[in-house]
Design a protein around this motif. Sequence first.
Motif, mmCIF file in Angstrom:
data_model
loop_
_atom_site.group_PDB
_atom_site.id
_atom_site.type_symbol
_atom_site.label_atom_id
_atom_site.label_comp_id
_atom_site.label_asym_id
_atom_site.label_seq_id
_atom_site.Cartn_x
_atom_site.Cartn_y
_atom_site.Cartn_z
ATOM 1 N N LEU A 143 0.833 -1.205 0.000
ATOM 2 C CA LEU A 143 0.000 0.000 0.000
ATOM 3 C C LEU A 143 0.865 1.252 0.000
ATOM 4 C CD1 LEU A 143 -2.858 -0.794 2.546
ATOM 5 C CD2 LEU A 143 -3.112 -0.272 0.116
ATOM 6 N N TYR A 144 1.894 1.245 0.833
ATOM 7 C CA TYR A 144 2.797 2.389 0.898
ATOM 8 C C TYR A 144 3.459 2.628 -0.458
ATOM 9 C CZ TYR A 144 6.508 5.517 2.297
ATOM 10 O OH TYR A 144 7.348 6.597 2.382
ATOM 11 N N GLU A 145 3.898 1.558 -1.081
ATOM 12 C CA GLU A 145 4.539 1.682 -2.390
ATOM 13 C C GLU A 145 3.566 2.237 -3.429
ATOM 14 O OE1 GLU A 145 7.189 -0.907 -5.555
ATOM 15 O OE2 GLU A 145 6.185 -1.936 -3.925
ATOM 16 N N GLU A 146 2.326 1.765 -3.402
ATOM 17 C CA GLU A 146 1.322 2.274 -4.338
ATOM 18 C C GLU A 146 1.110 3.769 -4.150
ATOM 19 O OE1 GLU A 146 -2.361 0.083 -4.224
ATOM 20 O OE2 GLU A 146 -1.278 -1.822 -4.264
ATOM 21 N N LEU A 147 1.029 4.216 -2.901
ATOM 22 C CA LEU A 147 0.863 5.651 -2.635
ATOM 23 C C LEU A 147 2.060 6.437 -3.157
ATOM 24 C CD1 LEU A 147 -0.588 5.729 0.988
ATOM 25 C CD2 LEU A 147 -1.760 6.363 -1.119
ATOM 26 N N HIS A 148 3.247 5.900 -2.965
ATOM 27 C CA HIS A 148 4.469 6.564 -3.417
ATOM 28 C C HIS A 148 4.487 6.675 -4.947
ATOM 29 C CE1 HIS A 148 8.609 7.873 -3.097
ATOM 30 N NE2 HIS A 148 8.949 6.998 -4.010
ATOM 31 N N ILE A 149 4.098 5.610 -5.623
ATOM 32 C CA ILE A 149 4.066 5.610 -7.090
ATOM 33 C C ILE A 149 3.029 6.601 -7.599
ATOM 34 C CG2 ILE A 149 3.427 4.205 -9.103
ATOM 35 C CD1 ILE A 149 4.777 1.825 -7.643
ATOM 36 N N GLN A 150 1.844 6.616 -6.983
ATOM 37 C CA GLN A 150 0.789 7.536 -7.397
ATOM 38 C C GLN A 150 1.235 8.978 -7.226
ATOM 39 O OE1 GLN A 150 -2.718 6.523 -5.175
ATOM 40 N NE2 GLN A 150 -3.047 4.627 -6.301
ATOM 41 N N LYS A 151 1.929 9.255 -6.131
ATOM 42 C CA LYS A 151 2.407 10.610 -5.880
ATOM 43 C C LYS A 151 3.382 11.047 -6.970
ATOM 44 C CE LYS A 151 5.034 13.348 -2.577
ATOM 45 N NZ LYS A 151 5.844 13.318 -1.370
ATOM 46 N N HIS A 152 4.284 10.168 -7.367
ATOM 47 C CA HIS A 152 5.257 10.511 -8.395
ATOM 48 C C HIS A 152 4.597 10.675 -9.761
ATOM 49 C CE1 HIS A 152 8.338 10.455 -5.565
ATOM 50 N NE2 HIS A 152 9.179 9.598 -6.085
ATOM 51 N N LYS A 194 1.564 11.800 -10.282
ATOM 52 C CA LYS A 194 0.892 13.092 -10.245
ATOM 53 C C LYS A 194 1.897 14.209 -10.448
ATOM 54 C CE LYS A 194 -2.977 11.800 -7.294
ATOM 55 N NZ LYS A 194 -3.606 11.971 -5.981
ATOM 56 N N MET A 195 3.083 14.077 -9.877
ATOM 57 C CA MET A 195 4.103 15.112 -10.009
ATOM 58 C C MET A 195 4.603 15.192 -11.447
ATOM 59 S SD MET A 195 6.215 14.617 -6.484
ATOM 60 C CE MET A 195 7.195 16.097 -6.628
ATOM 61 N N GLN A 196 4.666 14.056 -12.156
ATOM 62 C CA GLN A 196 5.135 14.048 -13.535
ATOM 63 C C GLN A 196 4.114 14.683 -14.473
ATOM 64 O OE1 GLN A 196 6.041 9.949 -14.336
ATOM 65 N NE2 GLN A 196 8.024 10.049 -13.321
ATOM 66 N N ILE A 197 2.841 14.561 -14.147
ATOM 67 C CA ILE A 197 1.785 15.111 -14.994
ATOM 68 C C ILE A 197 1.806 16.637 -14.930
ATOM 69 C CG2 ILE A 197 -0.731 15.312 -15.233
ATOM 70 C CD1 ILE A 197 -0.914 12.380 -14.323
ATOM 71 N N LYS A 198 2.140 17.195 -13.792
ATOM 72 C CA LYS A 198 2.112 18.655 -13.628
ATOM 73 C C LYS A 198 3.173 19.324 -14.409
ATOM 74 C CE LYS A 198 -0.039 18.635 -9.154
ATOM 75 N NZ LYS A 198 0.025 19.041 -7.778
#
Length: 59
Positions: free
Chosen positions: A44-53, A55-59
């Motif tokens: 779960l932690y890894e999934e959150l970390h991947i999702q965060k990155h 989102k940062m790449q899309i911006k």
Amino acid sequence: MEKEILLSAIEQKRTELLSIAFDNGLNSPLAIEYSQDLDRLLNLYEELHIQKHKKMQIK
């Protein structure tokens, strides 16, 4: 906030796993159950970390 709660749960489960493994052995059914719980929390932690990155790449 969710990250801190998850990290706390991971640390708690890791502590519990170590205690159970010490008392019952690393291959005991209870230790295996706790290990699997810890794996789920880490995933779960890894999934959150991947999702965060992502989102940062899309911006």
